[in-house]
Design a protein around this motif. Structure first.
Motif, PDB file in Angstrom:
ATOM      1  N   ASN A  12      -9.743  97.116 -10.522  1.00  0.00           N
ATOM      2  CA  ASN A  12      -8.994  97.263  -9.274  1.00  0.00           C
ATOM      3  C   ASN A  12      -8.265  95.982  -8.905  1.00  0.00           C
ATOM      4  OD1 ASN A  12      -9.495  99.929  -8.720  1.00  0.00           O
ATOM      5  ND2 ASN A  12     -11.396  99.494  -7.603  1.00  0.00           N
ATOM      6  N   ASP A  13      -8.938  94.851  -9.161  1.00  0.00           N
ATOM      7  CA  ASP A  13      -8.304  93.564  -8.886  1.00  0.00           C
ATOM      8  C   ASP A  13      -7.093  93.361  -9.782  1.00  0.00           C
ATOM      9  OD1 ASP A  13     -10.138  92.958  -6.960  1.00  0.00           O
ATOM     10  OD2 ASP A  13     -11.467  91.846  -8.298  1.00  0.00           O
ATOM     11  N   MET A  23     -13.677  88.208  13.344  1.00  0.00           N
ATOM     12  CA  MET A  23     -14.737  87.233  13.465  1.00  0.00           C
ATOM     13  C   MET A  23     -14.998  86.502  12.143  1.00  0.00           C
ATOM     14  SD  MET A  23     -17.673  88.715  15.886  1.00  0.00           S
ATOM     15  CE  MET A  23     -17.492  90.383  15.282  1.00  0.00           C
ATOM     16  N   ALA A  24     -14.189  86.780  11.144  1.00  0.00           N
ATOM     17  CA  ALA A  24     -14.390  86.095   9.868  1.00  0.00           C
ATOM     18  C   ALA A  24     -14.054  84.621  10.034  1.00  0.00           C
ATOM     19  CB  ALA A  24     -13.475  86.690   8.802  1.00  0.00           C
ATOM     20  N   ASP A  25     -14.823  83.777   9.394  1.00  0.00           N
ATOM     21  CA  ASP A  25     -14.491  82.364   9.558  1.00  0.00           C
ATOM     22  C   ASP A  25     -13.338  82.007   8.637  1.00  0.00           C
ATOM     23  OD1 ASP A  25     -17.535  81.806   7.860  1.00  0.00           O
ATOM     24  OD2 ASP A  25     -15.536  81.699   7.017  1.00  0.00           O
ATOM     25  N   GLN A  26     -12.728  80.890   8.920  1.00  0.00           N
ATOM     26  CA  GLN A  26     -11.476  80.550   8.258  1.00  0.00           C
ATOM     27  C   GLN A  26     -11.670  79.669   7.028  1.00  0.00           C
ATOM     28  OE1 GLN A  26      -8.436  82.020   9.365  1.00  0.00           O
ATOM     29  NE2 GLN A  26     -10.102  83.163  10.246  1.00  0.00           N
ATOM     30  N   SER A  34       8.176  87.945   4.389  1.00  0.00           N
ATOM     31  CA  SER A  34       8.356  88.580   5.688  1.00  0.00           C
ATOM     32  C   SER A  34       9.805  89.037   5.862  1.00  0.00           C
ATOM     33  CB  SER A  34       7.953  87.629   6.807  1.00  0.00           C
ATOM     34  OG  SER A  34       8.762  86.481   6.776  1.00  0.00           O
ATOM     35  N   GLU A  47     -13.166  80.483   4.280  1.00  0.00           N
ATOM     36  CA  GLU A  47     -13.428  81.217   3.053  1.00  0.00           C
ATOM     37  C   GLU A  47     -12.251  81.106   2.074  1.00  0.00           C
ATOM     38  OE1 GLU A  47     -12.570  84.820   6.050  1.00  0.00           O
ATOM     39  OE2 GLU A  47     -14.559  84.339   5.352  1.00  0.00           O
ATOM     40  N   THR A  48     -12.544  81.432   0.820  1.00  0.00           N
ATOM     41  CA  THR A  48     -11.504  81.295  -0.188  1.00  0.00           C
ATOM     42  C   THR A  48     -10.705  82.581  -0.295  1.00  0.00           C
ATOM     43  OG1 THR A  48     -13.078  82.022  -1.831  1.00  0.00           O
ATOM     44  CG2 THR A  48     -12.784  79.660  -1.593  1.00  0.00           C
ATOM     45  N   SER A  49      -9.478  82.422  -0.701  1.00  0.00           N
ATOM     46  CA  SER A  49      -8.586  83.564  -0.802  1.00  0.00           C
ATOM     47  C   SER A  49      -8.799  84.267  -2.131  1.00  0.00           C
ATOM     48  CB  SER A  49      -7.148  83.073  -0.707  1.00  0.00           C
ATOM     49  OG  SER A  49      -6.276  84.039  -1.211  1.00  0.00           O
ATOM     50  N   ARG A  50      -8.612  85.574  -2.120  1.00  0.00           N
ATOM     51  CA  ARG A  50      -8.730  86.329  -3.369  1.00  0.00           C
ATOM     52  C   ARG A  50      -7.606  85.969  -4.344  1.00  0.00           C
ATOM     53  NH1 ARG A  50     -10.636  92.409  -3.780  1.00  0.00           N
ATOM     54  NH2 ARG A  50     -12.528  91.278  -3.419  1.00  0.00           N
ATOM     55  N   GLU A  51      -6.478  85.533  -3.785  1.00  0.00           N
ATOM     56  CA  GLU A  51      -5.362  85.109  -4.643  1.00  0.00           C
ATOM     57  C   GLU A  51      -5.775  83.971  -5.584  1.00  0.00           C
ATOM     58  OE1 GLU A  51      -3.395  87.882  -2.805  1.00  0.00           O
ATOM     59  OE2 GLU A  51      -4.278  86.366  -1.598  1.00  0.00           O
ATOM     60  N   ALA A  68      -4.311  95.638  -8.590  1.00  0.00           N
ATOM     61  CA  ALA A  68      -3.724  95.141  -7.348  1.00  0.00           C
ATOM     62  C   ALA A  68      -2.861  93.918  -7.624  1.00  0.00           C
ATOM     63  CB  ALA A  68      -4.825  94.801  -6.341  1.00  0.00           C
TER      64      ALA A  68
END
Lengths: 322, 196
Positions: B22-23, B1-4, B121, B6-10, B26
């Motif tokens: 942690n960031d 249900m998250a909206d699209q 992928s 939002e900003t990416s953590r990347e 990662a």
């Protein structure tokens, strides 16, 4: 530690051997809080320690997928193929999943000490595991677990589940959903599988989310991640919003300025009589409030009264239009 | 249900505040470690003493990680190679070594800094095959211990019993296996250079 090396080790190699020893100790032997504290101290002591450990740990955690290999078919318990076929059949029927079962799932299907759970539409179930962890399995979901002294793994084949994990640093709890993997770091988290897309929300503690495509993120309480085959997006959600998304535990759904189309999709997960929004403008109408998961009537009433929409009951579905 | 929307953590390039550890960890695992084959290729070509390559690589990692604690650099690749280059220049000055070729342009080395990475992928699909191949390259006893631990799910004591050896030896085999798997999987040491 590592065997017979008569020449002097380079600093990098000596550190790598120490790091490898930490990893095997943590994974295969008794591991106490004191051990963890010692490891933390070692990692903090020198940045070389940390990067070396990260490098080894990253490669080592990939080998978890190896479990899918090396098990001759003759050892597969007889029920397993039936179970697998049943999954495949259900999947095809629901046409929900476009993604193959991950390697971990394949391995689990072949293991003898596996438990599987399925909830029908509109029902949720509480599962208590031998390790003291608890799983709430939401409507129309399928989950398999294997929990023993050495491993704690759950595969979410379909649907949504809330995991309340009893933390054990030596045996992290791993949840596999599609091609994604969540590892608890002492935590409560929600996983929802929607075909190739997986959502993870962390309520307490933190959890690590890894995708087969090598992306990963550490999620803390309040973080919500959406992982697809090609992306991993993490956002911070207000506590209330995450709590609301778990209202299904109480048999409720909470909407706030939610488009009618999304409300219908959500309700349809819990009900066999499906709500169809046949009009693009009607689909955009915003609805707020708390409804029972069986509350098709309540939502259609709201649509009729608040937005003046037309509601037509066709027996197996209810069509909303203008 | 998250909206699209939002900003990416990347997308951390413009964050003013220091990233959490942690960031950084990662990011390091996700963005830096996959560069290792390229980095090793670069270091091998640039540095005369091949026995120091591993130390140099780890020095690069330390510098990269330390720098990322202040701000995570995006994209990672040119940053990592800039650090590697600077490290070699420092070492050359300090030790008066004569490099094989005075630290050349990245282009001359065939390292296209902004070349697209292979499709992740595709990597994912090959993963099991790679893991299997890596396992097969381990020294036999280390392989046996890793198979028992990782695939059969035995703990250390059970592995010792099954292999008929002491627990300290099991630890040594497992550590050895973990080390070798990292080298193989991160893709840097050709098989003939490893010892059991």
């Amino acid at each position: 530690m590592t065997e017979s090396c008569d020449q002097t080790l380079s600093p990098a190699r000596a550190t790598a051997q120490a790091a490898a020893d930490w990893i095997q100790r943590r994974q295969f032997w008794d591991w106490s809080e004191k051990d963890q504290a010692e490891l933390d101290a070692w990692l903090a002591e020198n940045p070389l320690h940390l990067v070396t450990y990260l490098r080894l740990e990253a490669a080592w955690s990939r080998t978890e997928r190896l479990a899918a290999l090396n098990r001759p078919l003759s050892e597969v318990p007889r029920v397993a193929p039936e179970i697998r076929n049943r999954w495949l059949h259900m999947r095809a029927a629901v046409a929900l999943i476009a993604f193959c079962v991950g390697a971990g799932a394949l391995w689990l299907a072949q293991k003898p000490k596996e438990n599987s759970y399925v909830t029908p539409i509109g029902v949720h179930e509480t599962i208590s595991l031998a390790d003291g962890s608890q799983i709430e399995l939401n409507t129309d979901s399928a989950l398999r677990t294997r929990v023993d002294g050495n491993r704690r793994v759950a595969v979410l084949d379909r649907g949504e589940a809330l995991f309340k994990i009893k933390h054990d640093a030596a045996h992290p709890f791993v949840v596999i959903a599609g091609d994604h993997r969540v590892t608890d770091i002492g935590t409560q988290f929600m996983v929802r599988e929607q075909g190739a897309r997986v959502e993870v929300a962390v309520l307490e503690g933190s959890a690590r989310l890894e995708s087969a495509n090598a992306q990963s993120a550490t999620l803390k309480a309040g973080d919500m991640a959406v992982a697809s085959p090609h992306s991993l997006v993490v956002t911070k959600k207000p506590e209330r919003e995450i709590a609301n998304s778990l209202a299904w535990q109480r048999g409720m759904l909470v909407f706030s300025q939610t488009p009618l189309a999304d409300v219908a999709a959500e309700l349809n997960r819990y009900n066999t009589k499906k709500l169809v929004v046949a009009d693009a403008d009607a689909a955009k109408a915003k609805i707020g409030g708390t409804f029972p998961t069986s509350g098709v009537e309540e939502v259609t009433a709201a649509a009729r009264v608040l937005f003046g929409l037309r509601v037509e009951d066709r027996g197996n579905e209810i069509v909303i239009s203008r | 249900m998250a909206d699209q929307t939002e900003t990416s953590r990347e997308d951390g390039a413009h964050r003013p505040e220091a990233p959490g550890v942690n960031d950084v960890n990662a990011w390091f695992v996700r963005e830096v470690l996959p560069l290792e084959p390229l980095l090793m290729h670069y270091l091998r070509k640039q540095w005369p003493n091949q026995s120091e390559i591993e130390d140099l690589r780890q020095d690069v990692y330390v510098r990269v990680h330390e720098a990322a604690k202040k701000q995570i650099p995006q994209p990672a690749k040119p940053f990592v190679f800039r650090i590697a280059h600077n490290l070699l220049v420092d070492r050359i000055r300090r030790e008066h070594v004569v490099p094989i070729e005075a630290v050349a342009d990245f282009d001359e080395l065939g390292i296209a800094i902004d070349a697209p990475q292979p499709d992740r992928s595709v990597i994912a699909r090959d993963e099991l095959r790679r893991l299997q191949a890596a396992l097969d390259q381990l020294p036999p006893r280390a392989r046996e211990a890793v198979v028992l631990g990782r695939i059969e799910g035995l703990n250390g004591r059970e592995i010792a019993k099954r292999m008929g050896i002491g627990t300290a030896t099991v630890s040594a085999h497992l550590a050895n296996g973990i080390l070798a798997l990292a080298d193989i999987l991160t893709g840097e040491v050709p098989p003939q250079e490893r010892k059991s």
